[in-house]
Structures are given as C-alpha cells and as structure tokens.
Design a protein around this motif. Structure first.
Motif, mmCIF file in Angstrom:
data_model
loop_
_atom_site.group_PDB
_atom_site.id
_atom_site.type_symbol
_atom_site.label_atom_id
_atom_site.label_comp_id
_atom_site.label_asym_id
_atom_site.label_seq_id
_atom_site.Cartn_x
_atom_site.Cartn_y
_atom_site.Cartn_z
ATOM 1 N N HIS A 16 136.019 42.980 -30.876
ATOM 2 C CA HIS A 16 136.220 41.731 -29.989
ATOM 3 C C HIS A 16 137.252 40.566 -30.833
ATOM 4 O O HIS A 16 136.796 40.431 -31.829
ATOM 5 N N CYS B 89 138.593 48.599 -30.538
ATOM 6 C CA CYS B 89 138.720 47.639 -31.370
ATOM 7 C C CYS B 89 137.631 46.330 -31.102
ATOM 8 O O CYS B 89 137.361 46.003 -30.018
ATOM 9 N N CYS C 206 139.877 40.717 -32.091
ATOM 10 C CA CYS C 206 140.822 41.360 -33.052
ATOM 11 C C CYS C 206 141.907 41.976 -32.308
ATOM 12 O O CYS C 206 141.510 42.443 -30.947
ATOM 13 N N SER C 207 143.000 42.487 -32.855
ATOM 14 C CA SER C 207 143.870 43.393 -32.212
ATOM 15 C C SER C 207 143.902 44.572 -32.911
ATOM 16 O O SER C 207 143.836 44.451 -34.346
ATOM 17 N N CYS C 208 144.232 45.620 -32.524
ATOM 18 C CA CYS C 208 144.424 47.062 -32.986
ATOM 19 C C CYS C 208 145.624 47.634 -32.590
ATOM 20 O O CYS C 208 146.064 47.557 -31.662
ATOM 21 N N HIS C 209 146.235 48.373 -33.652
ATOM 22 C CA HIS C 209 147.512 49.105 -33.445
ATOM 23 C C HIS C 209 147.013 50.587 -34.332
ATOM 24 O O HIS C 209 147.366 50.489 -35.773
ATOM 25 N N ARG D 139 142.309 33.802 -36.396
ATOM 26 C CA ARG D 139 141.528 33.655 -35.387
ATOM 27 C C ARG D 139 140.410 32.802 -35.502
ATOM 28 O O ARG D 139 139.327 32.440 -34.730
ATOM 29 N N ASN E 12 143.600 43.964 -36.672
ATOM 30 C CA ASN E 12 144.195 42.696 -37.279
ATOM 31 C C ASN E 12 143.348 41.684 -36.873
ATOM 32 O O ASN E 12 143.092 41.421 -35.556
ATOM 33 N N CYS E 13 142.467 40.750 -37.610
ATOM 34 C CA CYS E 13 141.729 39.750 -37.286
ATOM 35 C C CYS E 13 141.785 38.361 -37.932
ATOM 36 O O CYS E 13 141.131 37.513 -37.995
#
Length: 198
Positions: free
Chosen positions: A23, A21, A25-28, A37, A33-34
């Motif tokens: 930096h 993922c 950002c979040s990942c699923h 931010r 998902n950035c």
C-alpha cells in the motif's frame, strides 16, 4: 476454464512469481517504489514482497526502520534510503547493522545521513560506531524510573513530615493529659480537704 488455468500458470513458466504491491507504493516487476510518499515509521509498509530486487524509500520522513524489515529480501540488488531525516539514537542500530552487512557494490549507504542528535548531524549512519549511537540513547523507561524515584522520595518526605507532626501532637497530648491528671488530682485533694474541714 482451461484458459483461466493457463493464465494463472503463465507467470510460473516465465520464472516470475506474482506479488502484491505494498500500500502507498508503486511496483513494476520486482521493483518497489515508495519514494517521495511522506512515509514515516507508522505509515511504512510492514513488509515487502520477497522477490523485490529494487527498493526505493528515498525522500520520505523516515527516522528509523522497523527491526527485520529488510532481512528477508534476499533478491535485493538496489536500495535507496537517502533524503530521510534519520535519528541516530538506539532506533538506528538496525539500519546501521543492515547497511554494514551489505556488499560494497550495493552502495545503499550513500546519502543515509543523521539528522539528529546535533552531535551526529550530517554523519553517514554506516560509519557511526556503536558507542556513538548508544551515547545518544534515551530510554523512556529511564525517564519513568527517574520520575518514580522522585515521586517515591517526595512520598517518603511527606510520610516523614506527617510522622514528625504526629510525634509532636502526641507529646503535646501527653503533656496536656499529665496536666489534666494533676489538675484532677489537685481538685480531688482540694475537695477532700474541704470536706474534712467542714
């Protein structure tokens, strides 16, 4: 040891590849998902995992996207770019062309509006013509060229002024030297005539 090898191979058998993922950002899964931010051009990740199917970049401080940033994301099915202050100058040409290449069903162009320049404020980036964008372009090297031309012009003027001063000085010097020669000749002539009279 065998358990470790098994755990590494499990994602391959499920048809998924692991990816790191980016930096900030979040990942699923394959969703990145950035959003929200406060990302700008310099803090935006330089790349995203090739398996990314959903990318959220909305509600940041993005004014442009780096050229080629989204080109390798062949699995991309959903992109959100709204809520960013897009500057519709030459830097937006990549985003505009990328949006134009996307299928109509992707609808990633919705909410991607220009924040500047004032003449294009509120317009959807995807509907801008290339001429509209190019009219608002200001290249830094054009300003630099103009500044160097002005400096060159001032330099030439200073050189011309110095040349004019030098010419005036040389003419004065020539006139003074003629007077000095004449005065010297008169002195010698007067001295010779006095010497003859005695």
């Amino acid at each position: 040891m065998q358990a470790l090898v098994f755990l590494c191979l499990v994602p391959l058998f499920r048809g998924e590849r692991s990816f790191q993922c980016p930096h900030l950002c979040s990942c699923h899964g394959s969703e990145v998902n950035c959003s929200s931010r406060s990302l700008n051009f310099s803090s935006l990740p330089t790349s995203f995992p090739p398996e990314t199917s959903s990318l959220r970049l909305h509600d940041n401080r993005l004014t442009v996207l780096p050229n080629g940033l989204l080109d390798d994301l062949t699995s991309l099915r959903s992109v959100s770019l709204q809520g960013n202050p897009w500057e519709c100058d030459c830097g937006v040409l990549y985003l505009r062309s990328w949006l134009l290449r996307q299928p109509a069903g992707l609808r990633s162009h919705l909410g991607v509006n220009c924040s500047s320049p004032p003449g294009l404020r509120g317009r959807l980036v995807v509907y801008l013509t290339e001429n509209e964008v190019l009219e608002s372009c200001r290249y830094w090297y054009c300003d630099l060229a103009l500044a160097s031309q002005v400096c060159l012009f001032v330099f030439v003027l200073v050189q011309a002024a110095l040349l004019a001063v030098l010419i005036v000085f040389l003419r004065r010097f020539e006139r003074l030297s003629k007077e000095a020669r004449r005065t010297t000749e008169e002195s010698f002539t007067a001295g010779e005539s006095l010497g003859e009279n005695e």
